[in-house]
Design a protein around this motif. Sequence first.
Motif: not given
Lengths: 63, 227
Positions: B72-81, B127-141
């Motif tokens: 999850a850390r990699d996912d967070r780092a990608a989104a933050a970047a 990319y940000l819209a895609l993240r907001d559109a998916v509820e399931d955390g793993e699928k979103r990542a």
Amino acid sequence: MITAAAVGAMAAAGAAGAAGAPGALGPSGGIGWVAVTNVLIWTGLFLYLLRLHRKVRELEKGS
Amino acid sequence: MEPVKALLAWLLWIWLALTIVGAFFYAPLAAGFIGQSSRILFFHVPMAWTAFLAFYVAGFYSLRYLFGRRSARDDRAAAAAIELGLVFGILATVTGAIWARIMWGAYWNWDPRQTSIVLALIFYGAYLALRDAVEDGEKRARLAAAYAVLGLAVTPFFFFIVPRITYSLHPEPVINAQGKIAMEPRMLQVLLSGTVGFTALFFWVHNLQTRIRRLREERPEPREIEA
């Protein structure tokens, strides 16, 4: 990151210059004020980041 | 803050403050530019570079997510970047528009370089819209990581290829068509100094943003607790 405010300062200076007025980034002087504004904004942003860094660290310790 | 990190932070403040002073008082004006407008270059180019770097950092963490331990850390780092890349990209676009107003008489000219950076920003905004559109955390990542990896191919196209294969009013890039840097040495020093400073600033803010994302995920919003 020079913030949007710094960009705004440059925009005001640039627009005045382009319109033929003595704008800081246009044909003549006043560049010192733009430099000072940029340094002040960078200092404000830097102090904010330092404070944020400290807060994040405190929250991490608490969790 | 630990003493070493605090020292590094203050060194960055000095570095960027000196860069700003250098941009206005040390570097000479470029030939062929109206008034002092060439000084915007010392902020505009490092901002555009940092946006590009941020999108590549996001691609790196996304690759690590997809082919690594799905952390999850990699996912967070990608989104933050990507969030930071958008901020720097918008600032590069705005500073470019200010320069265009002085040199070309209008903030927006649909120049290939202006258009291509806006397309890149739309791509990463999605990319940000895609993240907001998916509820399931793993699928979103997983979906977001795949999208950011696609960005590794798209980003150089928008940043480097489009402006070079089309006719543009934009000044020649820092590294010109012959692969050389044709710039007055003092201007180059300030430009490189700004690029190094903005890069360091990006990594600092990226670190903070990734940690803030983690804290947000671990601490639910007050209304969620009430529900």
